[in-house]
Enzyme design. Structure first.
Site, short mmCIF file in Angstrom:
data_model
loop_
_atom_site.label_atom_id
_atom_site.label_comp_id
_atom_site.label_asym_id
_atom_site.label_seq_id
_atom_site.Cartn_x
_atom_site.Cartn_y
_atom_site.Cartn_z
N THR A 60 0.84 -1.19 0.00
CA THR A 60 0.00 0.00 0.00
C THR A 60 0.88 1.25 0.00
O THR A 60 2.07 1.15 -0.31
CB THR A 60 -1.01 -0.04 1.18
OG1 THR A 60 -1.96 1.01 1.00
CG2 THR A 60 -0.34 0.13 2.54
N ASN A 61 0.33 2.39 0.31
CA ASN A 61 1.08 3.65 0.28
C ASN A 61 0.71 4.50 1.50
O ASN A 61 -0.07 4.07 2.34
CB ASN A 61 0.81 4.39 -1.04
CG ASN A 61 -0.67 4.69 -1.22
OD1 ASN A 61 -1.27 5.42 -0.44
ND2 ASN A 61 -1.27 4.12 -2.25
N ASP A 62 1.26 5.70 1.56
CA ASP A 62 1.13 6.54 2.76
C ASP A 62 -0.16 7.33 2.86
O ASP A 62 -0.31 8.12 3.78
CB ASP A 62 2.28 7.56 2.78
CG ASP A 62 3.50 7.00 3.47
OD1 ASP A 62 3.33 6.20 4.41
OD2 ASP A 62 4.62 7.38 3.08
N SER A 63 -1.08 7.14 1.93
CA SER A 63 -2.31 7.94 1.98
C SER A 63 -3.09 7.71 3.27
O SER A 63 -3.33 6.57 3.67
CB SER A 63 -3.21 7.58 0.79
OG SER A 63 -4.45 8.24 0.92
#
Ligand code: C5P
Length: 221
Positions: free
Chosen positions: A27-30
């Site tokens: 996933t990512n930092d959102s």
């Protein structure tokens, strides 16, 4: 206010999750904060809002219909099935660019002979590209672009390529704004070529400005 009353808006938020196995994902930092702020601002402007969201730590905004998704493929399916009944779409989700070619059915094990593990990834579907191919002239579509360099140039290219009415370009190379914080600064790029930079301010304030731009664009259609 009532700037968007009678309009049905789809808003996407959060970072998508791409499964590697039953217990792991990429996933990512959102944080989802920007998208949730947009959903709230749209609801307060009188819109009927459907928030299609990847997992976040945020409370569900009141008065909004929530559709939970995890992967980019699930997000694409959720958006594309609802698009025909919607007047507009704000794509604030931070969509994964790549997904595992296959997700393992069982937990991937470490063994004595695998000091390295190679993951094969493939590109995810570009949701806005698919939306562009299906959208009616009366629909308003807004994208976000997180960039670390050439913000305006890259943003302008995305606006054109994805046939957007509006793009909120976000400089994520700065530590004080963007991904996880409560504040942000964006440059709104409009389809007619003009642009408008916000000050560094709360995501809530930016969401309110974005929604007023969306209302103006509906009025011009
Ligand atoms: O990742 P990129 O900078 O191209 O994202 C720009 C816009 O496109 C964002 O609004 C994002 O939600 C959307 N996007 C998408 N499908 C993807 C990747 C991004 O709709 N696969």
């Amino acid at each position: 206010t009532t700037a968007l009353s009678g309009k049905h808006l789809l808003v996407t938020a959060g970072g998508t999750r791409e499964r590697l196995d039953p217990v792991r994902f990429l996933t990512n930092d959102s944080s989802g904060k920007m998208g949730y702020a947009v959903a709230t601002a749209a609801q307060q402007a009188g819109a009927d809002v459907t928030l299609i969201t990847a997992p976040t730590k945020l409370p569900v905004p009141s008065g909004v219909t929530v559709v939970p998704i995890e992967s980019t493929q699930e997000l694409a399916d959720a958006v594309l099935t609802r698009l025909p009944a919607a007047d507009g779409l704000v794509m604030a989700a931070a969509v994964a660019d790549f997904q595992p070619v296959t997700a393992a059915d069982q937990k991937i094990k470490k063994t004595t002979d695998n000091d390295e593990l190679v993951l094969r990834l493939k590109k995810t579907p570009d949701i806005l590209q698919a939306v562009a191919a299906n959208k009616r002239p009366d629909q308003v579509v807004v994208g976000f672009a997180a960039e670390t360099q050439n913000l305006l140039e890259n943003g302008r290219q995305k606006l054109t390529k994805k046939h957007l009415d509006l793009l909120a370009a976000n400089d994520v190379s700065r530590a004080d704004i963007g991904f996880n914080g409560d504040n942000n600064q964006v440059t709104f790029l409009f389809a007619d070529g003009h642009s408008d930079q916000t000050p560094v301010t709360s995501k809530r304030a930016i969401a309110t400005t974005l929604i007023s731009h969306v209302a103006e664009i509906f009025n011009q259609k």
